[in-house]
Motif scaffolding. Structure first.
Motif, mmCIF file in Angstrom:
data_model
loop_
_atom_site.group_PDB
_atom_site.id
_atom_site.type_symbol
_atom_site.label_atom_id
_atom_site.label_comp_id
_atom_site.label_asym_id
_atom_site.label_seq_id
_atom_site.Cartn_x
_atom_site.Cartn_y
_atom_site.Cartn_z
ATOM 1 N N SER A 3 36.220 -3.501 66.334
ATOM 2 C CA SER A 3 36.611 -4.788 66.861
ATOM 3 C C SER A 3 37.467 -5.496 65.840
ATOM 4 O O SER A 3 37.253 -5.407 64.647
ATOM 5 C CB SER A 3 35.374 -5.650 67.159
ATOM 6 N N ASN A 62 35.810 -5.813 73.948
ATOM 7 C CA ASN A 62 34.477 -5.921 73.349
ATOM 8 C C ASN A 62 34.066 -7.370 73.133
ATOM 9 O O ASN A 62 32.981 -7.797 73.529
ATOM 10 C CB ASN A 62 34.440 -5.185 72.009
ATOM 11 N N GLU A 63 34.946 -8.119 72.463
ATOM 12 C CA GLU A 63 34.643 -9.515 72.157
ATOM 13 C C GLU A 63 34.492 -10.342 73.429
ATOM 14 O O GLU A 63 33.610 -11.209 73.528
ATOM 15 C CB GLU A 63 35.732 -10.117 71.279
ATOM 16 N N VAL A 111 27.597 -3.528 75.972
ATOM 17 C CA VAL A 111 27.964 -3.923 74.608
ATOM 18 C C VAL A 111 26.996 -3.342 73.579
ATOM 19 O O VAL A 111 27.406 -3.009 72.459
ATOM 20 C CB VAL A 111 28.060 -5.456 74.461
ATOM 21 N N ALA A 115 28.191 -1.036 70.575
ATOM 22 C CA ALA A 115 27.902 -1.517 69.227
ATOM 23 C C ALA A 115 27.331 -0.437 68.322
ATOM 24 O O ALA A 115 27.357 -0.576 67.096
ATOM 25 C CB ALA A 115 26.945 -2.701 69.283
ATOM 26 N N LEU A 121 31.393 -5.284 66.264
ATOM 27 C CA LEU A 121 30.857 -5.697 67.556
ATOM 28 C C LEU A 121 29.372 -6.014 67.434
ATOM 29 O O LEU A 121 28.884 -7.003 68.022
ATOM 30 C CB LEU A 121 31.072 -4.590 68.596
#
Length: 202
Positions: A3, A62-63, A111, A115, A121
């Protein structure tokens, strides 16, 4: 894929309405398309904004998905029911209800899976979800101490470790029950869980 941290920018202030529309569109897309097929272009179309608007706010998918999921958990409120047990039961039932929503299931599982390969992330999840919702533990403990249900913890480091442990126990149990075991966290289960949490296996 790692990320990227959002770059700082100057210019016009962000629109709260646009942010809300984008996060809602992200959750909708997650349910309909799933993680792998979700694109920022699709989210932008659903939200009625330009794709560049998303990139000014989020570095990537992702964010964006973490923030969309985190917003759901911001709905949690600790009830003031007059006792620690009742307060715990109330917030755990709320938590389970949120996790039962398709957008929460899809987003959180996605997520967390991503991660495992992305340290940045994982840190964003910790900051946006875990640290923000730890407020519920701190508030509940403070109330219980004021009522004399829990002893004071004068040492800040010890108090922080206790808060971390309580959060891990509650969140871990409810997430496992609802998303891993796919069993209902109904009132009966929540009462039993709260009793074990407060009294221990003894």
């Amino acid at each position: 894929m790692q990320s990227r941290s959002p770059a700082s920018r100057t210019g016009r202030p962000r629109s709260a309405a646009a942010d809300a529309a984008i996060l809602a569109a992200t959750r909708e897309a997650l349910v309909e398309l799933g993680w792998s097929k979700l694109t920022l272009g699709d989210v932008a179309t659903r939200a009625g904004v330009a794709k560049t608007t998303l990139y000014r706010r989020w570095a990537g998918k992702n964010e964006l998905v973490v923030d969309a999921v985190a917003e759901l958990f911001d709905e949690l409120e600790l009830p003031d029911s007059g006792s620690l047990a009742a307060d715990i039961e109330g917030v755990v039932l709320q938590f389970a209800t949120i996790l039962a929503r398709p957008e929460a299931k899809s987003g959180l599982m996605a997520v967390v899976s991503e991660a495992t390969r992305d340290d940045a992330l994982r840190e964003r999840i910790r900051a946006s979800v875990v640290e923000r919702q730890k407020r519920l533990v701190l508030e509940g403990r403070s109330r219980a101490q004021a009522r004399g249900e829990l002893p004071p913890e004068p040492d800040p480091e010890s108090a922080a470790r206790t808060a971390d442990l309580i959060f891990d126990i509650v969140a871990g149990a409810v997430v496992h029950r609802t998303l891993v075991s796919a069993e209902p966290a109904d009132e009966e289960w929540v009462r039993s869980f709260t009793r074990v949490l407060l009294q221990g296996l003894a």
